[in-house]
Design an enzyme around this catalytic site. Structure first.
Site, PDB file in Angstrom:
ATOM      1  N   VAL B  61       1.036  -1.435   0.227  1.00 58.05           N
ATOM      2  CA  VAL B  61       0.235   0.118  -0.200  1.00 58.05           C
ATOM      3  C   VAL B  61       0.729   1.262  -0.262  1.00 58.05           C
ATOM      4  CG1 VAL B  61      -1.656  -1.275   1.773  1.00 58.05           C
ATOM      5  CG2 VAL B  61      -0.510  -0.112   2.662  1.00 58.05           C
ATOM      6  N   SER B 139      -8.726   4.017  13.989  1.00 57.91           N
ATOM      7  CA  SER B 139      -8.342   3.737  15.711  1.00 57.91           C
ATOM      8  C   SER B 139      -8.944   4.523  16.120  1.00 57.91           C
ATOM      9  CB  SER B 139      -6.941   2.986  15.270  1.00 57.91           C
ATOM     10  OG  SER B 139      -6.386   3.562  16.616  1.00 57.91           O
ATOM     11  N   TYR B 152       1.096   6.413  15.273  1.00 55.71           N
ATOM     12  CA  TYR B 152       0.361   5.541  15.117  1.00 55.71           C
ATOM     13  C   TYR B 152      -1.050   6.899  14.920  1.00 55.71           C
ATOM     14  CZ  TYR B 152      -2.638   2.184  14.504  1.00 55.71           C
ATOM     15  OH  TYR B 152      -4.278   1.628  14.574  1.00 55.71           O
ATOM     16  N   ALA B 153      -1.142   7.356  16.500  1.00 54.54           N
ATOM     17  CA  ALA B 153      -1.797   7.939  17.015  1.00 54.54           C
ATOM     18  C   ALA B 153      -1.966   9.275  15.133  1.00 54.54           C
ATOM     19  CB  ALA B 153      -1.897   8.418  17.697  1.00 54.54           C
ATOM     20  N   ALA B 154      -0.529   9.728  15.195  1.00 53.85           N
ATOM     21  CA  ALA B 154      -0.611  11.257  14.194  1.00 53.85           C
ATOM     22  C   ALA B 154      -1.614  10.633  12.994  1.00 53.85           C
ATOM     23  CB  ALA B 154       0.704  11.312  15.051  1.00 53.85           C
ATOM     24  N   LYS B 156      -3.545   7.949  12.414  1.00 57.68           N
ATOM     25  CA  LYS B 156      -4.703   7.922  12.214  1.00 57.68           C
ATOM     26  C   LYS B 156      -5.764   8.855  12.013  1.00 57.68           C
ATOM     27  CE  LYS B 156      -4.619   3.249  11.681  1.00 57.68           C
ATOM     28  NZ  LYS B 156      -4.643   1.808  10.847  1.00 57.68           N
TER      29      LYS B 156
END
Lengths: 100, 243
Positions: B61, B139, B152-154, B156
């Protein structure tokens, strides 16, 4: 109606249907600007749809934003690009990319 | 329900498998493509069990060229693509102070760039069809921004913004774009939790249990179905009530 007039009419009809314009094809002028003040009032999303529709209907590839600005000025400029593309289209069995 | 062509990324994971099975069960006419980067043991098995309507394809991807090939393969076979489920993702948790730039970039690439490339790859087809559904698995971390997950939070959270922006761009063309925010789900990603960590996590969930992959897959299928035609730009949290 000559072939160029028919092509312009087809493009206008395609615009009305694809862009869900609240006017009829007859109300669109051949040389009427598509974007900007005093124009038909299309926006960038309409331009995106026109690029995809011209490719789907006529096989005309518009590969760059510069090319799009040139081709998508009016119905007349679109018809000219489509006519040039169709005139230079390869005979069946040959394939080569064609761009506006 | 008329047949639809569906592409699911990250299809070898627990969530991807559940989403694929849900679409296969929804209608025998559905044609489901499973995008996988490396591991494909589960996807091969699922495709084998559903010959002629479930197919595997290699898809990284993070690479636009890979997307181009994947979409071309699907179009060559069916001539259309109705649903894209952006499910692929990965995380590399660390405190930001000690997070390597490479780790930051990898997580952004897998979770955010991948969605950008995917949407760009399918849009010409969906615009031409004047129909399409794009569903992205974000998420709960995007909304909670927990410590140790800055990358990861940024990523998502970026996915959510991308979803809402794109939804506005293509709404009038008949394409809907929505995101899901799962909370804790019983997948490989949580298999590494100790019993103590698991118990602590469950205590944070009003339902006092982790979600099952099928409970995430069901709303994905719903967002892709005709009944969801007026839903776009939405962010649906599926988290047992945490937020």
């Amino acid at each position: 109606m000559d072939s160029n007039a028919t092509l312009k009419q087809d493009i206008k009809q395609m615009m009305v249907e694809n862009l869900m314009l609240q006017i009829t094809a007859r109300e669109i002028g051949d040389d009427q600007a598509l974007f900007g003040p005093g124009s038909l009032g299309l926006d960038s999303v309409d331009a995106l749809q026109l690029v995809v529709a011209l490719d789907k209907k006529y096989g005309l590839k518009i590969p760059t934003p510069e090319c799009a600005r040139e081709v998508l000025q009016s119905v007349a400029t679109m018809a000219e690009a489509v006519a040039n593309h169709l005139a230079s289209a390869p005979v069946e069995g040959q394939s080569s990319p064609h761009t506006a | 329900m008329s047949p639809r062509v569906i592409l699911i990324t990250g299809a070898n994971g627990g969530l991807g498998q559940a989403i694929a099975r849900a679409f296969l069960q929804e209608s025998p006419a559905n044609l489901v493509w499973l995008g996988v980067r490396t591991r494909r043991d589960r996807t091969d098995k699922l495709a084998g069990e559903n010959a002629d309507r479930c197919f595997c394809l290699g898809l990284d991807v993070t690479r636009p060229e890979s997307w181009k090939q994947a979409v071309a393969e699907i179009l060559a076979r069916h001539g259309r693509l109705d649903v894209l489920v952006n499910n692929a993702g990965s995380h590399e948790d660390a405190l930001l102070a000690t997070m390597s730039p490479d780790s930051w970039q990898r997580v952004l690439a897998a979770n955010l760039d991948g969605v950008f490339h995917g949407c760009q790859a399918v849009l010409p087809t969906m615009i031409g069809q004047r129909h399409g559904r794009i569903i992205t698995v974000a998420s709960l971390s995007a909304l909670l921004a927990p410590p140790g997950q800055a990358n990861y939070a940024a990523a998502k959270a970026g996915v959510i913004a991308l979803t809402q922006s794109l939804a506005k761009e293509v709404a009038r063309i008949g394409i809907t774009v929505n995101a899901l925010c799962p909370g804790f789900v019983e997948t490989d990603a949580l298999a590494g939790l100790t019993a103590e960590e698991r118990k602590a996590a469950e205590m944070r969930i009003p339902m006092r249990r982790f979600g099952r992959p099928e409970e995430i897959a069901a709303p994905v299928c719903f967002l892709a179905c005709p009944d969801a035609s007026y839903i776009t730009g939405s962010v649906l949290k599926v988290d047992g009530g945490i937020l």
